[in-house]
Design an enzyme around this catalytic site. Structure first.
Site, PDB file in Angstrom:
ATOM      1  N   LYS A  80       5.303  29.122   0.947  1.00 37.26           N
ATOM      2  CA  LYS A  80       5.269  27.893   0.141  1.00 37.26           C
ATOM      3  C   LYS A  80       3.957  27.910  -0.626  1.00 37.26           C
ATOM      4  CE  LYS A  80       8.313  24.365   0.601  1.00 37.26           C
ATOM      5  NZ  LYS A  80       9.577  24.178   0.364  1.00 37.26           N
ATOM      6  N   VAL A 185      16.113   8.806  -3.909  1.00 37.14           N
ATOM      7  CA  VAL A 185      17.196   9.319  -4.756  1.00 37.14           C
ATOM      8  C   VAL A 185      16.596  10.063  -5.952  1.00 37.14           C
ATOM      9  CG1 VAL A 185      19.160   7.924  -4.064  1.00 37.14           C
ATOM     10  CG2 VAL A 185      17.459   6.904  -5.582  1.00 37.14           C
ATOM     11  N   GLY A 186      15.791  11.082  -5.620  1.00 36.34           N
ATOM     12  CA  GLY A 186      15.222  11.983  -6.631  1.00 36.34           C
ATOM     13  C   GLY A 186      16.234  13.083  -6.911  1.00 36.34           C
ATOM     14  N   HIS A 187      15.756  14.315  -7.020  1.00 35.60           N
ATOM     15  CA  HIS A 187      16.656  15.424  -7.385  1.00 35.60           C
ATOM     16  C   HIS A 187      17.817  15.555  -6.400  1.00 35.60           C
ATOM     17  CE1 HIS A 187      13.174  16.658  -9.848  1.00 35.60           C
ATOM     18  NE2 HIS A 187      14.126  17.126 -10.636  1.00 35.60           N
ATOM     19  N   VAL A 188      17.510  15.717  -5.115  1.00 38.84           N
ATOM     20  CA  VAL A 188      18.587  15.927  -4.132  1.00 38.84           C
ATOM     21  C   VAL A 188      19.336  14.623  -3.861  1.00 38.84           C
ATOM     22  CG1 VAL A 188      19.193  16.719  -1.824  1.00 38.84           C
ATOM     23  CG2 VAL A 188      17.286  17.796  -3.019  1.00 38.84           C
ATOM     24  N   TYR A 190      19.863  11.972  -5.593  1.00 37.14           N
ATOM     25  CA  TYR A 190      20.796  11.560  -6.650  1.00 37.14           C
ATOM     26  C   TYR A 190      22.097  12.373  -6.562  1.00 37.14           C
ATOM     27  CZ  TYR A 190      23.078  11.372 -11.155  1.00 37.14           C
ATOM     28  OH  TYR A 190      24.032  11.247 -12.135  1.00 37.14           O
TER      29      TYR A 190
HETATM   30  P1  NAD Z   1      12.071  14.521  -5.550  1.00 35.32           P
HETATM   31  O1  NAD Z   1      10.594  14.406  -5.675  1.00 35.32           O
HETATM   32  O2  NAD Z   1      12.896  14.800  -6.758  1.00 35.32           O
HETATM   33  O3  NAD Z   1      12.699  13.191  -4.870  1.00 35.32           O
HETATM   34  C1  NAD Z   1      12.072  12.491  -3.853  1.00 35.32           C
HETATM   35  C2  NAD Z   1      12.313  11.012  -4.126  1.00 35.32           C
HETATM   36  O4  NAD Z   1      11.764  10.258  -3.040  1.00 35.32           O
HETATM   37  C3  NAD Z   1      11.638  10.512  -5.406  1.00 35.32           C
HETATM   38  O5  NAD Z   1      12.577   9.842  -6.220  1.00 35.32           O
HETATM   39  C4  NAD Z   1      10.547   9.583  -4.897  1.00 35.32           C
HETATM   40  O6  NAD Z   1      10.284   8.489  -5.772  1.00 35.32           O
HETATM   41  C5  NAD Z   1      11.160   9.101  -3.596  1.00 35.32           C
HETATM   42  N1  NAD Z   1      10.203   8.535  -2.644  1.00 35.32           N
HETATM   43  C6  NAD Z   1       8.909   8.854  -2.438  1.00 35.32           C
HETATM   44  N2  NAD Z   1       8.368   8.062  -1.493  1.00 35.32           N
HETATM   45  C7  NAD Z   1       9.360   7.231  -1.078  1.00 35.32           C
HETATM   46  C8  NAD Z   1       9.432   6.197  -0.123  1.00 35.32           C
HETATM   47  N3  NAD Z   1       8.374   5.832   0.609  1.00 35.32           N
HETATM   48  N4  NAD Z   1      10.611   5.552   0.038  1.00 35.32           N
HETATM   49  C9  NAD Z   1      11.697   5.882  -0.700  1.00 35.32           C
HETATM   50  N5  NAD Z   1      11.670   6.866  -1.630  1.00 35.32           N
HETATM   51  C10 NAD Z   1      10.526   7.523  -1.811  1.00 35.32           C
HETATM   52  O7  NAD Z   1      12.296  15.637  -4.431  1.00 35.32           O
HETATM   53  P2  NAD Z   1      13.649  16.417  -4.105  1.00 35.32           P
HETATM   54  O8  NAD Z   1      13.615  17.736  -4.757  1.00 35.32           O
HETATM   55  O9  NAD Z   1      14.803  15.522  -4.280  1.00 35.32           O
HETATM   56  O10 NAD Z   1      13.435  16.678  -2.538  1.00 35.32           O
HETATM   57  C11 NAD Z   1      13.548  15.624  -1.597  1.00 35.32           C
HETATM   58  C12 NAD Z   1      13.199  16.180  -0.207  1.00 35.32           C
HETATM   59  O11 NAD Z   1      14.113  17.250   0.113  1.00 35.32           O
HETATM   60  C13 NAD Z   1      11.782  16.784  -0.099  1.00 35.32           C
HETATM   61  O12 NAD Z   1      11.300  16.579   1.196  1.00 35.32           O
HETATM   62  C14 NAD Z   1      12.038  18.274  -0.324  1.00 35.32           C
HETATM   63  O13 NAD Z   1      11.028  19.059   0.283  1.00 35.32           O
HETATM   64  C15 NAD Z   1      13.373  18.445   0.375  1.00 35.32           C
HETATM   65  N6  NAD Z   1      14.160  19.585  -0.111  1.00 35.32           N
HETATM   66  C16 NAD Z   1      14.486  19.675  -1.431  1.00 35.32           C
HETATM   67  C17 NAD Z   1      15.260  20.762  -1.859  1.00 35.32           C
HETATM   68  C18 NAD Z   1      15.705  20.874  -3.305  1.00 35.32           C
HETATM   69  O14 NAD Z   1      16.609  21.683  -3.599  1.00 35.32           O
HETATM   70  N7  NAD Z   1      15.131  20.103  -4.219  1.00 35.32           N
HETATM   71  C19 NAD Z   1      15.678  21.749  -0.955  1.00 35.32           C
HETATM   72  C20 NAD Z   1      15.318  21.603   0.393  1.00 35.32           C
HETATM   73  C21 NAD Z   1      14.558  20.523   0.806  1.00 35.32           C
END
Ligand code: NAD
Length: 350
Positions: A80, A185-188, A190
């Site tokens: 990472k 509801v960020g990338h994953v 949503y």
């Molecule tokens: P992201 O940053 O796009 O989304 C995270 C969301 O969480 C954001 O919308 C943010 O505003 C929100 N957030 C932050 N603090 C918060 C709180 N206190 N309460 C509610 N919401 C809050 O990230 P992502 O890519 O969607 O990843 C989400 C999680 O999944 C992370 O832990 C990441 O490590 C893990 N993950 C992601 C992937 C991937 O393909 N993107 C793969 C494996 C694991």
């Protein structure tokens, strides 16, 4: 604990630091293991209180990637990286771009041992910039010949995890009528909401980003709640898709759900919290098993395999999770511990 003692405890590995005061760049690449092959792992671009905190975070996440790749039987090690975001001023687009370019050159110097991708705080556009400096990057745009955003594939894996958990707990894997509370509801989150809405699940969502919440309310008819209220919501499934360490002594007693299944990495505050969930009658789908969809997808892209093959492997998260639930039952052990043991057996078998 001294950083080298911590590295010892996590069975590291390598740590690479890069600084460039002229552009405010402070980056750390943590390569936990190369035993199964070159290490794939995302790059975070977030604020930290100290370099020490950033180094420990990236080391813990890198170890998690080793376990994730082994559990998914991928020919990759775990790594990472973090770019420490300055907390005292906003970055201009030019500053951000020059940081990403310098970071891309740093990765290039590691000769393909570490392959980066997007993670919290980075995007496909950022990977496009890094790709102009190095080939050792995944998740850049399809117009540039890349795989694009892996998050939709991660979301499919989470949905399969929720279906398997529903089958185990309720004897039926149909999602209609189930209420799922999504934290983040960020990338994953949503894309997960979309997957679940298409299968007629009821959605409750919380995010600190109001726009992200509004989009889910509008598109999927989700109910919105305040971020601090999400742990107290009456629901069938709680899906953490934001932060790590959110399952802990304070939050677990507040949960009323039957199932916890979400994408956030390192959801357990401490390893003992999977036993605590079990004692509260909650079925926990281990995070690094069900959130492997994005890694499986980019690893298939790296190997030149087609998307169908990755999709089949992501679908199979369902069967693997059911096997873990059954083994945990037979051995009267928490699911997290059983999953770690399987990953460790795969690592020892190299
Ligand atoms: P992201 O940053 O796009 O989304 C995270 C969301 O969480 C954001 O919308 C943010 O505003 C929100 N957030 C932050 N603090 C918060 C709180 N206190 N309460 C509610 N919401 C809050 O990230 P992502 O890519 O969607 O990843 C989400 C999680 O999944 C992370 O832990 C990441 O490590 C893990 N993950 C992601 C992937 C991937 O393909 N993107 C793969 C494996 C694991």
């Amino acid at each position: 604990m001294d950083i080298f003692e911590y590295a010892d405890e996590l069975e590291f590995g390598e740590l690479h630091f890069q600084v460039d005061p002229d552009i405010d760049l402070r980056a750390v690449v943590a390569i936990h293991s190369l035993e199964r092959g070159p290490a794939i792992g995302g790059c975070r671009f977030i604020e930290y209180d100290s370099t020490d905190e950033a180094a420990r975070d990236v080391m813990r996440l890198a170890q998690g990637m080793t376990y994730k790749a082994a559990l998914s039987k991928l020919p990759h090690g775990g790594a990472k990286s973090v770019l420490i975001k300055p907390s005292d001023h906003e970055l201009s687009d030019e500053q951000r771009e020059s940081m990403l370019r310098t970071f891309g050159q740093f990765i290039d110097d590691l000769d393909g041992q570490y392959i980066t991708a997007e993670d919290s705080g980075t995007s496909v556009e950022d990977m496009n910039i890094i790709h102009e400096e190095t080939d050792h990057v995944l998740g850049y745009g399809t117009e540039q010949g890349g795989s694009g955003d892996p998050s939709p594939y991660t979301a499919v894996g989470i949905r399969r995890g929720i279906e398997a958990a529903a089958q185990y707990v309720y004897g039926c894997d149909e999602l209609d009528g189930l209420t799922v509370a999504i934290q983040g509801v960020g990338h994953v989150g949503y894309h997960l909401a979309k997957e679940l809405h298409e299968r007629d699940a009821e959605l409750i969502v919380a995010d600190v980003d109001r726009e992200a919440v509004g989009q889910c309310v509008e598109e999927f008819g989700a109910e919105a709640v305040a971020p601090e209220a999400i742990f107290d919501i009456d629901c069938d499934v709680f899906s953490p898709c934001a932060l790590g360490a959110i399952l802990n002594d304070e939050t677990i007693p507040r949960l009323t759900c039957d199932i916890v299944a979400g994408s956030a990495n390192n959801q357990l505050g401490a390893s003992r919290h999977d036993a605590m969930l079990r004692d509260h009658g909650i079925t926990y789908a281990p995070d690094y098993l069900i959130n492997a969809g994005g890694l499986i997808y980019v690893a298939a892209f790296y190997a030149g395999h087609d998307t169908d093959r990755a999709s089949q492997q992501i679908e199979a998260i369902y069967e693997t999770l059911l096997e873990i639930f059954e083994r945990a039952d037979t051995e009267s052990r928490p699911t997290g511990r059983v999953t770690n043991q399987i990953a460790e057996e795969r690592l020892e078998a190299i």
